[in-house]
Design an enzyme around this catalytic site. Structure first.
Site, short mmCIF file in Angstrom:
data_model
loop_
_atom_site.label_atom_id
_atom_site.label_comp_id
_atom_site.label_asym_id
_atom_site.label_seq_id
_atom_site.Cartn_x
_atom_site.Cartn_y
_atom_site.Cartn_z
CG ASP A 1 -1.99 1.10 1.13
OD1 ASP A 1 -2.24 1.62 0.03
OD2 ASP A 1 -2.57 1.44 2.19
CG HIS A 2 5.21 2.86 -1.54
ND1 HIS A 2 5.75 3.18 -0.32
CD2 HIS A 2 5.88 3.60 -2.47
CE1 HIS A 2 6.73 4.06 -0.50
NE2 HIS A 2 6.80 4.34 -1.80
#
Length: 294
Positions: free
Chosen positions: A187-188
Site C-alpha cells: 500500500d505504498h
C-alpha cells in the site's frame, strides 16, 4: 472470522488499556489519519517517544509486524514491540516531524515521486526471508481476478468490458512473469511515507506480500497528484513511469501494466460497494493508461 468494525471500535478502550499496562506506557494524543485504526502517541517507561497502533483486524494487516521485523528499520519505522497473540497491536517508532509525503504540496510531482520511489526501493533491497510468512502476490491477484470477473458478470456495472478483460488478464499474468521477488509494501501511497529524523523519510503501514516489486508503484504514481487531470495525461504518465523506472531499475511498461491491473481491480471493488462514480473514474483511468501499453 473478522469482527465487525463497530464491534472492534467498542473493543478499543479495553485493548488500549491492556497495551498500556503490558508495556508500561504513558498515553498521549490520538494521531489522526488512519482509515480504520486507533493510533496514539505514547511514551515508554524509559522516556522514548513511540506510537501505539491498534489496527482493525483484517487480512491485509495481519503481517505488518512480520514485515517491519524483516526490514528492521531500514527505510521503514522500527517495530519496538508487539504481542505475538495479537498481531494487530503494535508499538512503533515515532516519526518526527511526521509530515506525510502526500501533504508536501510545496514539492513538485517529480520530486515526490523520486522520494517515494527511493523509499520503497530501500525496502525491496532487503530481499525475501528464507521462509516468508507472507501471502504470495500471485495467489492474491488470482483471487482478485476471479472476484473482478464475478463482479463484472453479476453486477453488470457500466464499465468498458474490454479494459476490464485486459486488467483481469494482467492480474493473472504479471505476477507470473516477474524476474524478481521481494517483500512488497502492498500500500505504498504518499500518505504512508513520513518525514523523519533517523532517515529523511520512513515508510509506515505495510500490507506485505511476496512478489513483483513493480506492483508497489501504482498508488504512488496516481496519488502524488492526479496525472489524469493534467492537460496531457498520456505524456505525464510516460514521463512519470520513466522516472519511477529509472529510480527503481524496473521496466516502465511493466509499471504502466500494473497500473491498469490495479485500477481495474479498484473499479470493480467500488462497483461492489455501489460507488459507481468512483468505479467509472478508475475504469477510465485504466483505459487511458492501457492506451500507452502498445
Amino acid at each position: 472470522m473478522w469482527p465487525t468494525e463497530d464491534a472492534w471500535r467498542r473493543s478499543v478502550p479495553d485493548r488500549l488499556a491492556a497495551a498500556v499496562e503490558r508495556w508500561d506506557l504513558r498515553p498521549g494524543a490520538v494521531i489522526e489519519g488512519g482509515s480504520v485504526s486507533h493510533v496514539r502517541a505514547v511514551t515508554t517507561a524509559d522516556g522514548t517517544a513511540a506510537v501505539l497502533k491498534l489496527s482493525f483486524p483484517h487480512r491485509e494487516a495481519g503481517f505488518e509486524a512480520a514485515a517491519l521485523t524483516w526490514w528492521d528499520g531500514a527505510g521503514a519505522v522500527r517495530l519496538l514491540a508487539h504481542d505475538p497473540a495479537d498481531p494487530f497491536v503494535l508499538l512503533l517508532e515515532r516519526c518526527g516531524p511526521g509530515t506525510r509525503l502526500a501533504d508536501r504540496t510545496d514539492l513538485g510531482a517529480a520530486e515526490r515521486l523520486t522520494i517515494g520511489a527511493d523509499a520503497v526501493a530501500g525496502l525491496w533491497a532487503a530481499g525475501v526471508p528464507d521462509d516468508p510468512p507472507f501471502e504470495r502476490l500471485v495467489d492474491v491477484c488470482d483471487e482478485w481476478a476471479d472476484l473482478a470477473e464475478e463482479r463484472m458478470w453479476t453486477l453488470a456495472p457500466p464499465l468498458d468490458s474490454g479494459v476490464v478483460r485486459l486488467g483481469v488478464g494482467l492480474l493473472r499474468t504479471l505476477p507470473r512473469t516477474a524476474d524478481r521477488t521481494v517483500v512488497v509494501h502492498g500500500d505504498h501511497n504518499p500518505g504512508n511515507v513520513l518525514a523523519a529524523e533517523r532517515e529523511p523519510w520512513l515508510v509506515i503501514d505495510p500490507k506485505p506480500m511476496t512478489g513483483d516489486p513493480a506492483y508497489d508503484l501504482c498508488p504512488l504514481l496516481v496519488q502524488v497528484d492526479d496525472p489524469f487531470a493534467l492537460a496531457d495525461p498520456g505524456s505525464a504518465l510516460v514521463d512519470r513511469t520513466a522516472l519511477l523506472a529509472d529510480r527503481t531499475d524496473l521496466d516502465p511498461a511493466r509499471i504502466r501494466a500494473w497500473t491498469v491491473a490495479r485500477l481495474v481491480e479498484s473499479a470493480l471493488w467500488h462497483a461492489s460497494r455501489s460507488e459507481l462514480p468512483q468505479a467509472q473514474e478508475d475504469a477510465a483511468r485504466a483505459a487511458r493508461t492501457a492506451d500507452l501499453l502498445g
